[in-house]
Design a protein around this motif. Structure first.
Motif, PDB file in Angstrom:
ATOM      1  N   SER A 125       9.392  -1.903  -0.930  1.00 41.59           N
ATOM      2  CA  SER A 125       8.426  -2.779  -0.265  1.00 41.59           C
ATOM      3  C   SER A 125       7.212  -3.098  -1.128  1.00 41.59           C
ATOM      4  CB  SER A 125       7.972  -2.121   1.041  1.00 41.59           C
ATOM      5  OG  SER A 125       7.297  -0.924   0.742  1.00 41.59           O
ATOM      6  N   ARG A 126       7.345  -2.983  -2.455  1.00 47.10           N
ATOM      7  CA  ARG A 126       6.180  -3.291  -3.291  1.00 47.10           C
ATOM      8  C   ARG A 126       5.759  -4.740  -3.101  1.00 47.10           C
ATOM      9  NH1 ARG A 126       9.112  -3.297  -9.189  1.00 47.10           N
ATOM     10  NH2 ARG A 126      11.044  -4.104  -8.359  1.00 47.10           N
ATOM     11  N   GLN A 127       4.475  -4.927  -3.091  1.00 41.50           N
ATOM     12  CA  GLN A 127       3.906  -6.246  -2.799  1.00 41.50           C
ATOM     13  C   GLN A 127       4.057  -7.184  -3.996  1.00 41.50           C
ATOM     14  OE1 GLN A 127       1.689  -7.184   0.052  1.00 41.50           O
ATOM     15  NE2 GLN A 127       2.882  -5.597   1.015  1.00 41.50           N
ATOM     16  N   ASP A 159       2.354 -10.589  -5.859  1.00 38.20           N
ATOM     17  CA  ASP A 159       1.026 -11.201  -5.863  1.00 38.20           C
ATOM     18  C   ASP A 159       1.029 -12.492  -5.047  1.00 38.20           C
ATOM     19  OD1 ASP A 159       0.788 -13.675  -7.993  1.00 38.20           O
ATOM     20  OD2 ASP A 159       2.365 -12.248  -8.563  1.00 38.20           O
ATOM     21  N   CYS A 205       3.847 -15.648  -4.321  1.00 38.06           N
ATOM     22  CA  CYS A 205       4.389 -15.826  -2.972  1.00 38.06           C
ATOM     23  C   CYS A 205       4.122 -17.223  -2.444  1.00 38.06           C
ATOM     24  CB  CYS A 205       3.770 -14.803  -2.023  1.00 38.06           C
ATOM     25  SG  CYS A 205       4.652 -13.243  -2.021  1.00 38.06           S
ATOM     26  N   GLU A 254       6.714  -8.991   4.871  1.00 42.03           N
ATOM     27  CA  GLU A 254       6.755  -7.607   4.384  1.00 42.03           C
ATOM     28  C   GLU A 254       6.473  -7.527   2.888  1.00 42.03           C
ATOM     29  OE1 GLU A 254      10.429  -4.748   3.456  1.00 42.03           O
ATOM     30  OE2 GLU A 254      10.241  -5.263   5.574  1.00 42.03           O
ATOM     31  N   ARG A 255       7.008  -8.481   2.128  1.00 47.00           N
ATOM     32  CA  ARG A 255       6.872  -8.433   0.669  1.00 47.00           C
ATOM     33  C   ARG A 255       5.620  -9.137   0.153  1.00 47.00           C
ATOM     34  NH1 ARG A 255      11.348  -7.544  -2.296  1.00 47.00           N
ATOM     35  NH2 ARG A 255       9.826  -7.085  -3.915  1.00 47.00           N
ATOM     36  N   CYS A 256       5.112 -10.110   0.892  1.00 42.83           N
ATOM     37  CA  CYS A 256       3.974 -10.904   0.411  1.00 42.83           C
ATOM     38  C   CYS A 256       2.661 -10.506   1.071  1.00 42.83           C
ATOM     39  CB  CYS A 256       4.239 -12.383   0.647  1.00 42.83           C
ATOM     40  SG  CYS A 256       5.564 -13.044  -0.367  1.00 42.83           S
ATOM     41  N   GLY A 257       2.677  -9.537   1.908  1.00 35.31           N
ATOM     42  CA  GLY A 257       1.454  -9.137   2.595  1.00 35.31           C
ATOM     43  C   GLY A 257       1.517  -9.539   4.046  1.00 35.31           C
ATOM     44  N   LYS A 258       1.123  -8.645   4.886  1.00 32.23           N
ATOM     45  CA  LYS A 258       1.198  -8.886   6.330  1.00 32.23           C
ATOM     46  C   LYS A 258       0.393 -10.125   6.699  1.00 32.23           C
ATOM     47  CE  LYS A 258       3.688  -5.370   7.538  1.00 32.23           C
ATOM     48  NZ  LYS A 258       5.031  -5.533   8.002  1.00 32.23           N
TER      49      LYS A 258
END
Length: 196
Positions: A69-71, A73, A77, A173-177
């Motif tokens: 689940s690493r974000q 940037d 995104c 989930e991947r780009c930030g909530k």
């Protein structure tokens, strides 16, 4: 232009024939979904930038499990959403909207109109004695192709909602909530495109 962006583009000229060719219509929707939405995790994994400090040779001396689940940037995104995801959704929305209009319009070119009228006339002439054969009164006329198309469009819009919800959950989930639903994000993107 890569194959991913090509398969998400709508057919150049929307015509009623495209809509009534259910195989072609379904193929377009399936290819578009399979190039962007189905492999969404792989698409987003490709956005993860390698280490900015360069390669560290000592990193190969042990195995480190990277968190899934690493974000990613925000700029990468947003670029992915603006240039790949939302245009793919727009292409499918345009085709489904156009075909929905075709499905509710008169269809003077329906090749089966004459056959249906003949079946209806034949059925009206039949004398039914339901005491002798309780099933003889049943008649199931063939639906006009516009009704068949309308049913297909309803079904595909339902599939589209499920696919977009699943895709959007992975993106969030991947780009930030984000508190935005896919509908809100897509509408905002569409308005931005229409105003420019």
């Amino acid at each position: 232009m890569d194959s991913t962006s090509e398969s998400s583009q709508p057919p150049l000229h929307l015509t009623p024939q495209l809509c009534f060719s259910t195989t072609t219509l379904r193929d377009f929707l399936r290819l578009s979904r399979s190039s962007i939405d189905d492999p969404i995790s792989q698409q987003l994994n490709a956005l993860v930038a390698p280490a900015k400090a360069g390669f560290d040779p000592s990193s190969t001396s042990h195995r480190a499990v990277q968190p899934i689940s690493r974000q990613i940037d925000a700029q990468s995104c947003n670029e992915f959403k603006d240039k790949m995801l939302f245009p793919s959704w727009r292409a499918r929305s345009d085709v489904l909207s156009y075909c929905a209009i075709v499905a509710t319009s008169p269809d003077p070119d329906d090749p089966e109109t004459t056959l249906r009228e003949a079946e209806d006339a034949k059925h009206r002439e039949i004398v039914v004695n339901e005491r002798l054969d309780p099933y003889s009164g049943r008649f199931f006329p063939k639906e006009p192709r516009t009704e068949q198309l309308a049913s297909l469009i309803r079904q595909e819009k339902g599939v589209e909602n499920i696919v977009r919800s699943r895709t959007w959950n992975v993106v969030k989930e991947r780009c930030g909530k984000s508190a935005e639903t896919w509908e809100e994000a897509f509408a905002k993107w569409s308005q931005g495109r229409n105003s420019s």
